[in-house]
Enzyme design. Sequence first.
Site: not given
Ligand code: BGC
Length: 498
Positions: A202, A244
């Site tokens: 993430d 991500e």
């Molecule tokens: C996730 C979100 C989250 C954020 C902070 C993102 O990229 O997909 O849902 O709020 O990271 O962790």
Amino acid sequence: MINDELWYKDAVFYEVAVRAFKDSNGDGHGDLTGLTEKLDYLYELGVDCIWLMPIYPSPLNDDGYDIANYYNIAATFGTLDDFKALIDEAHKRNIRIVMDLVLNHTSSEHPWFQAARADRNSPYRDYYVWSDTEDKYRDARIIFIDTEPSNWTWDELAGQYYWHRFYASQPDLNFDNTRVQEEMINIARFWLDLGIDGFRADAVPYLFEREGTNCENLPETHAYLKRLRAFMDQNYPGRILLCEANQWPEDVRPYFGDGDEFHMGFHFPIMPRIFMALKKGHAHDMIEILDRTPAIPESCQWCIFLRNHDELTLEMVTPQERQWMWEQYAPEPRMRLNLGIRRRLAPLLDNDRRKIELSHSLLFTLPGSPIIYYGDEIGMGDNIDLPDRNGVRTPMQWDDSPNGGFTTGRPAIESIAGKLGYQHLNVARQLADKDSLFHAISKMIRVRKQHPVFGRGRMEWKETGNPAVLAYRREYQAETILILNNLSEASQTVRLEA
Ligand code: BGC
């Protein structure tokens, strides 16, 4: 399980909010055993890999992306034994499981942060990023612009400001501290030892901060991620890292390294351009962004998606395009969130079956591995009365029994009312109807899986002389497939050169 280290290049992914999927014990919360009970359904759909949104103990200020304990499972989701049972049952069906690994930040309720703020001399103080003023790293943008006035928040007990790229309840970890770096590798080891097949890492662009930069995609961040990858390759070959990074293609490219950083990365910018193509009836924007996307190493793969658990992000478009997207797809202000649109696929596409199938045709044939957001395979709706992104995280609609078969208890999360409610739209009904959206999508998945060209092949645009028809050729080994997508409402004629 089929043992191919490049399995992710052919896989169809499916994102699950465990909280909203299936409650097995009637406490009103979706749980891991509920998901295990529904594996046959996912098998029938044709899913190869499930991505679990965070299942760790959390105060849920950000739906679990605020982790209070990295070594356990939130009580409402079940136990570590339930988790192992889920992995075993999934693997029996040749389905893999990846989970969210939140590296960048913890919850403010995590014991590390509590110790850090209480004592300047605690070894945990330096696990986070502190400052006496708000003046540092001014060039870093704010991501949650609707709620956060600054990336710094004053902590009374600590007597200093702490740094956070997301909610103030999510303090950023200090990756300059080698102990933090080690902690994350230990956490990864713990879950890999339990049998997980990889991680969706993430928010990785933000791990390090450096003055005079926008604090995104820094060389130090790449160096650390390469270390994490090397650790996985050495000890857990065949397990993957999915990146991500909501960035432009040229900025995501370094996350693949020389095939020694991430196995996969989300292609964020193509996503809104698919919605532009569906509305405009031509694909100029899609073509432009894919032409601008650099090649990636042979062992790497893009991950493409139509919708996910977040708002439909409009960070990777121009301000004019964002305005246009808001006008077209979020006519009511409450449909907007930060720089995006907090709606699901089917309502965005007017619940029009043809548009929904067309969007999946693109999803399944463009280069990369597709990921489906739970419920989109039956055309589930959204509930924009719910705050934040909760409106697209409503209970899965299994049948027309009370609470849509999600729970026999009192549901902890609200469902959708009206014509897209479970009384009318549900899995049972679609399974029984051979002409349903579910069966159409599951058929597309089966076709995709018969032809490795979709996951592995080269792609080349084909001139059709008709902008309403997007044509491309995919080619892998002895196989060539020509794909045609009619982006308009009406029948079209095209002329194709051989
Ligand atoms: C996730 C979100 C989250 C954020 C902070 C993102 O990229 O997909 O849902 O709020 O990271 O962790």
